[in-house]
Design a protein around this motif. Structure first.
Motif, PDB file in Angstrom:
ATOM      1  N   SER A  49       7.269 -12.416   5.315  1.00 20.37           N
ATOM      2  CA  SER A  49       7.795 -13.556   4.575  1.00 20.37           C
ATOM      3  C   SER A  49       8.071 -14.680   5.570  1.00 20.37           C
TER       4      SER A  49
ATOM      5  N   GLY B 125      -2.556  -5.779   4.915  1.00 26.37           N
ATOM      6  CA  GLY B 125      -1.396  -5.410   4.099  1.00 26.37           C
ATOM      7  C   GLY B 125      -0.082  -5.817   4.739  1.00 26.37           C
ATOM      8  N   ILE B 126       0.014  -5.617   6.038  1.00 28.30           N
ATOM      9  CA  ILE B 126       1.229  -6.033   6.754  1.00 28.30           C
ATOM     10  C   ILE B 126       1.390  -7.545   6.680  1.00 28.30           C
TER      11      ILE B 126
ATOM     12  N   LEU C  25       0.444  -9.514   4.350  1.00 28.41           N
ATOM     13  CA  LEU C  25       0.880  -9.913   3.011  1.00 28.41           C
ATOM     14  C   LEU C  25       2.345  -9.581   2.743  1.00 28.41           C
ATOM     15  N   MET C  26       2.887  -8.616   3.472  1.00 28.07           N
ATOM     16  CA  MET C  26       4.286  -8.238   3.262  1.00 28.07           C
ATOM     17  C   MET C  26       5.262  -9.108   4.039  1.00 28.07           C
TER      18      MET C  26
ATOM     19  N   VAL D 132       4.024 -15.261   4.131  1.00 28.23           N
ATOM     20  CA  VAL D 132       2.781 -14.537   4.365  1.00 28.23           C
ATOM     21  C   VAL D 132       2.056 -15.147   5.561  1.00 28.23           C
TER      22      VAL D 132
END
Length: 68
Positions: free
Chosen positions: A32, A26-27, A29-30, A34
């Motif tokens: 920028s 999850g981290i 994917l957050m 990815v």
């Protein structure tokens, strides 16, 4: 049916490893942009959780405990 309801070291360890995998993924994917390497590490941790549970269960960490 097991008397321990999954409340064993094998079950807790597998859940903790799977949760760590979801958090890491999850981290990743957050971020920028990815971070795909970190994402795949999270996926690997999630996949490893079930075999880890099976190995620990075979080692006796999933058996019922005697509470007498």
């Amino acid at each position: 049916m097991a008397d321990n309801h999954g409340n064993t070291p094998a079950a807790w360890t597998a859940v903790a490893v799977a949760m760590l995998g979801f958090v890491v993924g999850g981290i990743a994917l957050m971020l920028s942009p990815v971070n795909m390497t970190l994402f795949w590490i999270g996926i690997a941790l999630g996949v490893i959780a079930f075999p880890l549970f099976l190995v620990m269960a075979k080692m006796g960490f999933h058996g019922s405990r005697d509470h007498h």
